[in-house]
Design a protein around this motif. Structure first.
Motif, PDB file in Angstrom:
ATOM      1  N   GLN A   2      60.967  98.346 -14.577  1.00 13.08           N
ATOM      2  CA  GLN A   2      59.870  98.431 -13.611  1.00 13.08           C
ATOM      3  C   GLN A   2      59.453  99.885 -13.416  1.00 13.08           C
ATOM      4  O   GLN A   2      58.262 100.196 -13.392  1.00 13.08           O
ATOM      5  N   GLU A   3      60.451 100.757 -13.272  1.00 15.15           N
ATOM      6  CA  GLU A   3      60.108 102.158 -13.024  1.00 15.15           C
ATOM      7  C   GLU A   3      59.426 102.793 -14.219  1.00 15.15           C
ATOM      8  O   GLU A   3      58.559 103.654 -14.074  1.00 15.15           O
ATOM      9  N   PRO A  11      44.155 115.667  -5.892  1.00 22.53           N
ATOM     10  CA  PRO A  11      45.443 115.753  -6.604  1.00 22.53           C
ATOM     11  C   PRO A  11      46.170 117.070  -6.336  1.00 22.53           C
ATOM     12  O   PRO A  11      47.385 117.067  -6.147  1.00 22.53           O
ATOM     13  N   GLU A  12      45.427 118.174  -6.287  1.00 20.54           N
ATOM     14  CA  GLU A  12      46.123 119.458  -6.163  1.00 20.54           C
ATOM     15  C   GLU A  12      46.767 119.610  -4.791  1.00 20.54           C
ATOM     16  O   GLU A  12      47.889 120.105  -4.667  1.00 20.54           O
ATOM     17  N   ASN A  13      46.062 119.171  -3.755  1.00 19.31           N
ATOM     18  CA  ASN A  13      46.642 119.203  -2.404  1.00 19.31           C
ATOM     19  C   ASN A  13      47.884 118.354  -2.290  1.00 19.31           C
ATOM     20  O   ASN A  13      48.775 118.644  -1.500  1.00 19.31           O
ATOM     21  N   GLU A  14      47.860 117.238  -3.009  1.00 18.24           N
ATOM     22  CA  GLU A  14      48.885 116.225  -2.793  1.00 18.24           C
ATOM     23  C   GLU A  14      50.110 116.413  -3.675  1.00 18.24           C
ATOM     24  O   GLU A  14      51.092 115.690  -3.523  1.00 18.24           O
ATOM     25  N   LYS A  15      50.004 117.326  -4.629  1.00 17.09           N
ATOM     26  CA  LYS A  15      51.199 117.560  -5.453  1.00 17.09           C
ATOM     27  C   LYS A  15      52.287 118.186  -4.583  1.00 17.09           C
ATOM     28  O   LYS A  15      52.019 118.928  -3.649  1.00 17.09           O
ATOM     29  N   ILE A  16      53.514 117.868  -4.915  1.00 16.57           N
ATOM     30  CA  ILE A  16      54.619 118.327  -4.084  1.00 16.57           C
ATOM     31  C   ILE A  16      55.166 119.630  -4.662  1.00 16.57           C
ATOM     32  O   ILE A  16      55.403 119.737  -5.870  1.00 16.57           O
ATOM     33  N   ILE A  17      55.280 120.616  -3.780  1.00 12.73           N
ATOM     34  CA  ILE A  17      55.809 121.896  -4.231  1.00 12.73           C
ATOM     35  C   ILE A  17      57.316 121.745  -4.399  1.00 12.73           C
ATOM     36  O   ILE A  17      58.045 121.419  -3.444  1.00 12.73           O
ATOM     37  N   ARG A  70      61.725 112.145  -6.414  1.00 13.69           N
ATOM     38  CA  ARG A  70      60.482 111.813  -5.750  1.00 13.69           C
ATOM     39  C   ARG A  70      59.372 112.802  -6.102  1.00 13.69           C
ATOM     40  O   ARG A  70      58.244 112.428  -6.429  1.00 13.69           O
ATOM     41  N   ALA A  71      59.718 114.076  -6.044  1.00 17.91           N
ATOM     42  CA  ALA A  71      58.737 115.100  -6.363  1.00 17.91           C
ATOM     43  C   ALA A  71      58.289 114.960  -7.814  1.00 17.91           C
ATOM     44  O   ALA A  71      57.095 115.018  -8.119  1.00 17.91           O
ATOM     45  N   ASN A  72      59.264 114.737  -8.682  1.00 19.54           N
ATOM     46  CA  ASN A  72      58.904 114.581 -10.096  1.00 19.54           C
ATOM     47  C   ASN A  72      58.031 113.362 -10.325  1.00 19.54           C
ATOM     48  O   ASN A  72      57.049 113.424 -11.063  1.00 19.54           O
ATOM     49  N   ASP A  73      58.405 112.257  -9.679  1.00 12.39           N
ATOM     50  CA  ASP A  73      57.625 111.020  -9.836  1.00 12.39           C
ATOM     51  C   ASP A  73      56.192 111.236  -9.379  1.00 12.39           C
ATOM     52  O   ASP A  73      55.242 110.914 -10.083  1.00 12.39           O
ATOM     53  N   ILE A  74      56.045 111.756  -8.173  1.00  5.35           N
ATOM     54  CA  ILE A  74      54.697 111.925  -7.623  1.00  5.35           C
ATOM     55  C   ILE A  74      53.900 112.905  -8.464  1.00  5.35           C
ATOM     56  O   ILE A  74      52.766 112.634  -8.855  1.00  5.35           O
ATOM     57  N   ILE A 129      50.497 112.050 -10.626  1.00  2.00           N
ATOM     58  CA  ILE A 129      49.268 112.797 -10.341  1.00  2.00           C
ATOM     59  C   ILE A 129      48.783 113.500 -11.613  1.00  2.00           C
ATOM     60  O   ILE A 129      47.596 113.450 -11.951  1.00  2.00           O
ATOM     61  N   ASP A 130      49.718 114.098 -12.330  1.00  2.00           N
ATOM     62  CA  ASP A 130      49.339 114.755 -13.581  1.00  2.00           C
ATOM     63  C   ASP A 130      48.782 113.762 -14.584  1.00  2.00           C
ATOM     64  O   ASP A 130      47.785 114.026 -15.253  1.00  2.00           O
ATOM     65  N   SER A 131      49.446 112.604 -14.662  1.00  2.00           N
ATOM     66  CA  SER A 131      49.038 111.607 -15.646  1.00  2.00           C
ATOM     67  C   SER A 131      47.633 111.097 -15.337  1.00  2.00           C
ATOM     68  O   SER A 131      46.802 110.938 -16.236  1.00  2.00           O
TER      69      SER A 131
END
Lengths: 359, 429, 359, 429
Positions: free
Chosen positions: B263-264, B278-284, B310-314, B318-320
């Motif tokens: 699923q993941e 997208p840029e605002n919402e990316k996680i630092i 979580r950061a990597n997933d998000i 967003i990148d994709s």
């Protein structure tokens, strides 16, 4: 009141179709002292007398209302309790048109069934026309005869209790005014019978030889069509064609226009509420989380707070969670059509054929 | 992985009941399953049979396999057969006798049904086995004076009503996309936006859904469409779901029995705020030095890895989405597409399909008009597909008399890359 | 280029569907030095190489354009010259869904026909699936085989020249990678044959006994359905159900909003022009009519005048007599949907059935 | 009055040709009628036969009656029958042989049709009679190697094409409303606003059209609907047509053959200006004293009476519309009904139907929304009716494969008289 024409003012003894709702039309014969009771209100017949057909009438104590409609074959069909399958207007209108039934036509119908199509034929042929309708089943025959009499449909319509498959259509004594040169001389024939292929063999003596005769057989199953077509060919009918009529009803509705901008605003609102929540948490927490990531961490639902004022008001662009009435002016709407909730996907197959006079 | 062929434990399955109702249940190795008035059965009795098998509940919560809901020619000892083989044949014969007749129907109702409820109870008690139901139906038909004089239509309805009431039969089916949709339709048509099986099928075909594809999806059916796409793809490819709430509503996946890893790997989710900004919402996020992580206390370490994932997933979804080049845009949504499409059209690869479902043709009409000014979507049209089922009894063929009004419409167009500044069409009237 | 997945950039040897118009999609294999000629322009293959799939491409001398589309089974179906009847997407999509054909499925198809559905099956089952397709008619078999090879649909699809009614589906030597435990082991069967009731008798040995098998027969005539259903019952298939798929296509159009106020203005304008005409007539007439009635006498068309200036300008609210382009911004329009000009009212009847493994 | 039973002079009739084309012609007592490539015939040869009769053109512009366009069992001497009775039976047999087969179809085209056009000419000349056409078809079938390997669909098309080309047959039908509509549809569908026979039928049924009714009509079909209504009413009742130009477009009445007096009694016309501003548009008229009229010169007198009649006609229709109480409003119009209805709803009697046709459902949708705020129209709904014809050959039954996309929609509601100030509904959710 008559199915042959309109009148304007309701009198005692008239048939009125009390329109309660789209799915509930109640036929009543107006009689002083009586009352129509329904869960949508109570209505005294006395008050109806002298009112105009079409008028809206309030119930007793201003509770509810009905509309007082003039009977027509189509409204009558809708009002019918479904004793048997009914030939609906999509079918009946097409059959009438295609057989070119009009003022003065001589029509043969078997069986009478609910007499719904009988009403429609009688209206269309008018007082110059003649309708011969046959019903095999005695209780249904009696019911239909009573109804036709009550509705005053006797001047142009003759109902007979008869199994036309076994006993044919011929009548020894056609009532005066109904015969033509001593016979039935039908110009259009409608057969709604389980075995029309048997009945068609009995038609020759009752259809006119003066002009082309049109016929329609109404059968639910395809195998009945097959047998009917063969019988019609054998009997010399031509231009045989089977069709289906597919009827649909649509209603106007409104669908909310939901913009993505509002979605984004809402998500931002959630985010900011959550952040305020977290800040509230921080203020009351000795070990505040260090990283920025927590601010958008949505994996956990935020704990409930007692300090309510910290929570900004929820942004609710589409009335989510509340019951929004269709067309509510606080929202945008788009006009749409919605199909009826139950579709008649099949009524019957209609087999048409024509008999030319033998020259 | 889950079985597509045989009834297996730890898997969701469809139970189809004589009432034409369906249930979804998760099977275990044992335990009782209740069908309400139809009775109870022990799970172990159905395990190992192939999907599609019909059962009848007999005594002691046991089941026996039978051929089908209305047929009993298989799995029954020879001597019983004559007596048992009534249902379908009786039905067919009765239809034949009645001759599609509406001739002899009187006011049929409870009054001419000669069996009293006491008699029914007596029969129920006398017959120790499940045949009780069958027998009761027979006797009711026999006792029903006007039965062969009813119209085929009312006979059908009558027998169905009786069957629903008495037969203790059910079949167990694989939970495919169609079954999940059917279940959802029966439960709450509006929750799947009126979408029929044929419309869902058209969406997936025009959307060119296949193993290995990478799709951008808006799915307001609670994940029913997602489920059906995953069935088609069998773990190969990705589906990126754009959702409008904090969390996507993909409740249907709870029935999927796919391993979490699958699923993941397949299903990515992104919300509209992340799509729009997208840029605002990316996680630092910066990984901490290994030694710092190593020195963390156990619970802190868990928290660190969780946040890292979580950061990597998000960031990765967003990148994709920012990269785009998806193999289709597929949407079943009540959102206003004229606001949605400007964000999503650029995300779709050249010559890939854009397919939009709506319950209402008028909504797609608006979209088609909107797209007629956007040269990036070629030849959009609105499609309607309606399946008309027949009563399929030889000699008694006819379309079913009524059906619920629903189905929806599909807009299909192709993402293209217009020449900047535009070209002039010639000879196209 | 492959029907199993998308690529982005066009290379030499790739199949490109040149989209000329809705009704004209021309499949071409890109080859240096060649040119696509059409009455909508001329297009050099050389220029296509390196372009992206989906790009719009201008013709030589900026005359006309096409779009360079990537093949998909559905676009391919539209582009097909109709050698034979085609299973259209409304039907094929439903059949695939209902038979639960998906990645890895083992499918039997007979006959191949135009191979349009073959493409669709091959795409859906992917490289893990296997498709066994049979075609009786040799020229069509050869044509389909060539096409499947050209399209690279050979990894999961095996086409066989065979009359499955007479010779069955079994194969002595199933190519490596296509067999499962030495057999075909079909899980889904699609029969588009004139006499499927014969072919179903030959299925037992080629369908799997490991799971439930779904089948669909595709027949235009109702009598074929009848025979097929009986054969399926005899062969032990269950859950037999026949359906029809009715597919429609709609286009967005605009319809002019014509208001009755404009009609009235126009009639007044005609009246006033006529009156001026009459006054003009009066001025040049020694015997002017006396009565007011003449001013609105419309029985005769007014005579043509030489003194043009007397005629006020004609009021033309709906562009009457001129050719108005749909959507012209000088008029009001309403959005409407128009059904395709030729409807496929019938493709075929679809008979579904299922075979449970004998346990 | 005109005959509805037999082919009579001075009357318009329908000629139906093998090409499925139809023609409308006015018959005289004699004269030649040309069917173009199908040949010529002398009118007197068809007079007196009943409507529906099929003819075949034989030598010298003569005709002989035959049973039907595809059938020859009647009117043919015994000995000829075997040879003649080919068409229908051959067709059926061929269909049977071909078995709905698309198996053996190759690229069939002119190349495998073995007869050359010279051979066809030869046969044409050799056969003195009309049988030439029939024979040519036979030989073409015989010479057509792949014929029984064609699909039923292409066989049908093939035979039709051949029949159209060679058969010199036609039938003569009474010109009813359906026939006039069919003719109009074939000539120019847009001119009748896409209206199908079934939609027209629904309009008249929901409009409660019957002898003696008084209807208010907007008819943009050039009078085709008017014609059909007049057929239904057979001279009894009135139809008041509202038109938007100087003169109503009721060109269809030219085919009606009704006496002028009947037309004038039944059909009233009024334009929109007269409806909207009745008082302005009434004609000021006072009869002159009898002696003054008597003393007029002949041409003046004619003019006087003409004007008198005109004034009376116009004033009378304006008065009649002002009085209202019509038995139905029936409209087939592209005018915006939201502007039309405020003028016309008050003209309709209580409980009488309002039926509005439009080519597009979206237009009726607007009207239904508009009416939902007008309590004078009860329960308006949109209706669709579609007839699906079958290929009606026993053993080869199936719906026709294709049809033109048209038909339109009908909105039906009932004029009611709401209580002033309104009443509150209860219990209606």
């Amino acid at each position: 009141m008559s199915f042959y024409g309109y009148k304007d003012v309701i009198e005692e003894g008239d048939l009125v179709l009390a329109f309660i709702s789209r799915n509930q039309i109640k036929p009543i014969t107006v009689k002083r002292g009586e009352r129509l009771n329904s869960r949508y209100g109570h209505f005294d017949h006395d008050k109806m007398i002298g009112m105009k057909y079409g008028q809206q009438m309030g119930g007793i104590n201003d509770y509810g209302y009905i509309h007082l409609l003039h009977p027509s074959p189509e409204l009558w069909t809708i009002s019918l309790p479904h004793r048997t399958q009914i030939v609906y207007s999509h079918d009946s209108s097409y059959i009438i048109q295609r057989l070119n039934v009009c003022s003065g036509s001589r029509v043969i119908e078997a069986g009478t069934g609910s007499a719904s199509f009988t009403h429609s034929f009688a209206r269309t042929i008018g007082l110059d026309g003649r309708l011969f309708t046959y019903e095999f089943h005695e209780p249904r025959y009696l019911e239909a005869r009573r109804e036709l009499e009550e509705h005053g449909i006797t001047q142009n319509t003759l109902i007979t209790h008869r199994d036309v498959c076994n006993d044919g259509f011929d009548m020894e004594n056609i009532p005066q005014g109904f015969d033509q040169e001593g016979g039935i001389q039908g110009e259009a024939v409608f057969l709604d019978l389980p075995s029309p292929w048997i009945a068609v063999k009995n038609l020759k003596s009752v259809i006119t030889n003066k002009k082309r005769v049109g016929l329609c057989c109404f059968s639910p199953c395809i195998e009945q069509v097959d047998k009917t077509v063969k019988a019609l060919q054998d009997e010399g009918w031509s231009n045989i064609e089977m069709v289906e009529v597919q009827g649909r009803r649509w209603e106007a509705r409104r669908e909310m226009v939901r913009s993505v901008d509002d979605v984004v605003k809402r998500l931002k609102n959630i985010q900011s509420r959550k952040q305020m929540g977290i800040e509230g948490k921080r203020a009351s927490n000795v070990n505040p989380p260090k990283r920025k990531i927590d601010e958008v961490d949505t994996d956990e639902t935020p704990e409930p707070f007692t300090e309510k004022p910290l929570q900004p008001k929820e942004y609710n662009p589409f009335g989510k969670g509340t019951r929004v009435k269709e067309g509510d002016s606080r929202f945008d709407w788009r006009q749409v059509t919605k199909i009826e909730s139950e579709i008649k996907t099949h009524t019957s197959y209609l087999t048409f054929a024509y008999m030319n006079p033998s020259s | 992985c889950k079985s597509t062929s045989h009834i297996s434990p730890d898997q969701h399955v469809v139970l189809r009941l004589p009432s034409e109702g369906i249930k979804i249940i998760e099977l275990r190795n044992s335990g009782l399953i209740s069908l309400g008035k139809f009775g109870c059965f022990e799970v172990s009795g159905i395990l190992g049979y192939p999907f599609g098998q019909t059962f009848e509940i007999i005594e002691d919560n046991k089941v026996k396999p039978i051929r089908s809901m209305t047929d009993q020619t298989v799995d029954i000892p020879e001597e019983e057969e004559t007596e048992q083989e009534i249902n379908k044949d009786t039905l067919t014969q009765l239809f034949t006798n009645s001759a599609e007749n509406n001739q002899n129907i009187i006011n049929i109702g409870s009054k001419i049904q000669k069996l009293t409820s006491e008699e029914i109870d007596k029969i129920k008690k006398s017959g120790a086995s499940s045949d009780a139901g069958q027998k009761i139906i027979e006797q009711i038909i026999a006792g029903h004076g006007g039965f062969d004089k009813k119209t085929i239509y009312s006979q059908q309805k009558y027998l169905k009503r009786k069957q629903q009431k008495f037969l203790k039969r059910f079949s167990v089916e694989y939970l495919g996309g169609s079954q999940l949709l059917e279940y959802s339709i029966l439960r709450d048509l509006q929750k799947v936006l009126d979408m029929s099986e044929e419309s869902m099928a058209l969406l997936m075909t025009y959307g060119n859904v296949r193993p290995g594809g990478n799709y951008l999806l808006i799915d307001e059916t609670g994940g029913v469409l997602l489920y059906a796409m995953m069935e088609r793809m069998q773990g190969q490819g990705t589906i990126t779901i754009i959702h409008e709430n904090e969390h996507p509503n993909i409740i249907a996946l709870r029935y999927s029995d796919y391993p979490i890893e699958l699923q993941e790997r397949m299903v990515k989710t992104i919300n509209w705020l992340q799509v729009v900004e997208p840029e605002n919402e990316k996680i630092i996020w910066e990984d901490l030095p290994g030694e710092e992580v190593d020195s963390m206390k156990s619970n802190k370490k868990v928290q660190y890895y969780r946040r890292q994932k979580r950061a990597n997933d998000i960031n990765s979804v967003i990148d994709s989405v920012s990269r785009g080049n998806f193999d289709a845009l597929i949407s079943v949504s009540s959102l206003d597409m004229t606001g949605v499409l400007p964000y999503l059209i650029p995300k779709i690869g050249g010559s890939r399909p854009i397919v939009l479902y709506n319950q209402f043709k008028e909504v797609l009409l608006d979209i088609q008009h909107y797209l007629s000014n956007d040269k990036r979507v070629l030849a959009p049209s609105i499609y309607e597909s309606r399946v008309r089922p027949y009563q399929t009894i030889p000699g008694r063929l006819h379309p079913m008399m009524t059906s619920r009004g629903y189905g929806g419409y599909v807009l299909w167009g192709t993402k293209v890359i217009p020449v900047e500044g535009g070209l002039t069409a010639v000879g196209r009237g």
